[in-house]
Design a protein around this motif. Structure first.
Motif, PDB file in Angstrom:
ATOM      1  N   LEU A  51       0.864  -1.185   0.000  1.00 37.89           N
ATOM      2  CA  LEU A  51       0.000   0.000   0.000  1.00 37.89           C
ATOM      3  C   LEU A  51       0.899   1.233   0.000  1.00 37.89           C
ATOM      4  O   LEU A  51       1.566   1.524   0.991  1.00 37.89           O
ATOM      5  N   GLN A  52       0.966   1.906  -1.120  1.00 41.61           N
ATOM      6  CA  GLN A  52       1.724   3.145  -1.247  1.00 41.61           C
ATOM      7  C   GLN A  52       0.811   4.294  -0.875  1.00 41.61           C
ATOM      8  O   GLN A  52      -0.222   4.498  -1.506  1.00 41.61           O
ATOM      9  N   MET A  53       1.209   5.037   0.136  1.00 42.48           N
ATOM     10  CA  MET A  53       0.379   6.134   0.633  1.00 42.48           C
ATOM     11  C   MET A  53       1.086   7.461   0.390  1.00 42.48           C
ATOM     12  O   MET A  53       2.246   7.627   0.793  1.00 42.48           O
ATOM     13  N   SER A  54       0.401   8.372  -0.257  1.00 44.23           N
ATOM     14  CA  SER A  54       0.973   9.680  -0.567  1.00 44.23           C
ATOM     15  C   SER A  54       0.038  10.774  -0.071  1.00 44.23           C
ATOM     16  O   SER A  54      -1.137  10.535   0.198  1.00 44.23           O
ATOM     17  N   ASN A  55       0.604  11.978  -0.003  1.00 43.96           N
ATOM     18  CA  ASN A  55      -0.180  13.128   0.457  1.00 43.96           C
ATOM     19  C   ASN A  55      -0.946  12.796   1.736  1.00 43.96           C
ATOM     20  O   ASN A  55      -2.158  13.027   1.841  1.00 43.96           O
ATOM     21  N   LEU A  56      -0.218  12.248   2.690  1.00 42.90           N
ATOM     22  CA  LEU A  56      -0.848  11.797   3.925  1.00 42.90           C
ATOM     23  C   LEU A  56      -1.411  12.954   4.736  1.00 42.90           C
ATOM     24  O   LEU A  56      -0.850  14.058   4.741  1.00 42.90           O
ATOM     25  N   LYS A  57      -2.522  12.671   5.397  1.00 43.84           N
ATOM     26  CA  LYS A  57      -3.207  13.654   6.216  1.00 43.84           C
ATOM     27  C   LYS A  57      -3.270  13.146   7.657  1.00 43.84           C
ATOM     28  O   LYS A  57      -3.155  11.936   7.900  1.00 43.84           O
ATOM     29  N   SER A  58      -3.511  14.051   8.574  1.00 46.79           N
ATOM     30  CA  SER A  58      -3.568  13.653   9.980  1.00 46.79           C
ATOM     31  C   SER A  58      -4.675  12.618  10.206  1.00 46.79           C
ATOM     32  O   SER A  58      -4.532  11.735  11.060  1.00 46.79           O
ATOM     33  N   GLU A  59      -5.731  12.708   9.425  1.00 40.64           N
ATOM     34  CA  GLU A  59      -6.838  11.755   9.588  1.00 40.64           C
ATOM     35  C   GLU A  59      -6.508  10.364   9.071  1.00 40.64           C
ATOM     36  O   GLU A  59      -7.304   9.442   9.215  1.00 40.64           O
ATOM     37  N   ASP A  60      -5.339  10.206   8.459  1.00 40.21           N
ATOM     38  CA  ASP A  60      -4.893   8.874   8.040  1.00 40.21           C
ATOM     39  C   ASP A  60      -4.215   8.131   9.183  1.00 40.21           C
ATOM     40  O   ASP A  60      -3.881   6.947   9.045  1.00 40.21           O
ATOM     41  N   THR A  61      -3.997   8.796  10.305  1.00 34.55           N
ATOM     42  CA  THR A  61      -3.372   8.161  11.457  1.00 34.55           C
ATOM     43  C   THR A  61      -4.226   7.013  11.955  1.00 34.55           C
ATOM     44  O   THR A  61      -5.417   7.184  12.240  1.00 34.55           O
ATOM     45  N   ALA A  62      -3.632   5.819  12.015  1.00 34.76           N
ATOM     46  CA  ALA A  62      -4.375   4.623  12.403  1.00 34.76           C
ATOM     47  C   ALA A  62      -3.416   3.435  12.425  1.00 34.76           C
ATOM     48  O   ALA A  62      -2.288   3.526  11.943  1.00 34.76           O
ATOM     49  N   VAL A  63      -3.910   2.336  12.956  1.00 32.82           N
ATOM     50  CA  VAL A  63      -3.229   1.054  12.787  1.00 32.82           C
ATOM     51  C   VAL A  63      -3.766   0.442  11.498  1.00 32.82           C
ATOM     52  O   VAL A  63      -4.986   0.335  11.313  1.00 32.82           O
ATOM     53  N   TYR A  64      -2.870   0.074  10.623  1.00 34.64           N
ATOM     54  CA  TYR A  64      -3.242  -0.476   9.322  1.00 34.64           C
ATOM     55  C   TYR A  64      -3.062  -1.991   9.340  1.00 34.64           C
ATOM     56  O   TYR A  64      -2.026  -2.508   9.772  1.00 34.64           O
TER      57      TYR A  64
END
Length: 121
Positions: free
Chosen positions: A80-93
Motif C-alpha cells: 500500500l503506497q500512501m501519498s499526500n498523507l493527512k492527519s486523519e490517516d493516522t491509524a493502525v493499518y
C-alpha cells in the motif's frame, strides 16, 4: 496462515509511506487482499483491496487518488503506497485476505497484526 504487515511509522502531513504485507502461504488467484485501518476510538474501516488474479483494485473514497494498492506475486506480497498523507490517516493499518471482493471486514478470514501509521500535522 500468517500475514505480516510492516512499514508503518511517523510521517509529516503531505508525506508518503509504503506499507507491505507478506503472506506465509501462496496467495491464490481467487484471493482478495485488502487493507483496513482503525483509528483510536473508531471502528475498523476499509481502505483498499486488490483481486489477485486480475489486479483490479478498489479504494475507499477517503484515500482514492492518494493511496495505491499493488501486488508482487513472486514475493507473495501486497503493498500500500500512501501519498499526500493527512492527519486523519493516522491509524493502525491491517492487511487481510478474503475469498470474495468485499469492503466488509467480516468477509476477510485472515488478518495481519497491524502496523501503526502516525501523521503529524
Amino acid at each position: 496462515v500468517q500475514l505480516q504487515a510492516s512499514g508503518g511509522g511517523l510521517v509529516q502531513a503531505g508525506g508518503s509511506l509504503r506499507l507491505s504485507c507478506s503472506a506465509s502461504w501462496r496467495i491464490f488467484s481467487s484471493h482478495i487482499m485488502g487493507w483496513f485501518r482503525q483509528a483510536p476510538g473508531k471502528e475498523r474501516e476499509f481502505v483498499a483491496a486488490i483481486r489477485w488474479s486480475t489486479e483490479s483494485t478498489t479504494y475507499s473514497d477517503s484515500v482514492k487518488g492518494r493511496f495505491t494498492i499493488s501486488k508482487d506475486g513472486a514475493k507473495n506480497t501486497v503493498t500500500l503506497q500512501m501519498s499526500n498523507l493527512k492527519s486523519e490517516d493516522t491509524a493502525v493499518y491491517y492487511c487481510a485476505k478474503a475469498n470474495s471482493l468485499s469492503r466488509r471486514a467480516s468477509e476477510y478470514n485472515a488478518w495481519g497484526q497491524g502496523t501503526l501509521v502516525t501523521v503529524s500535522s
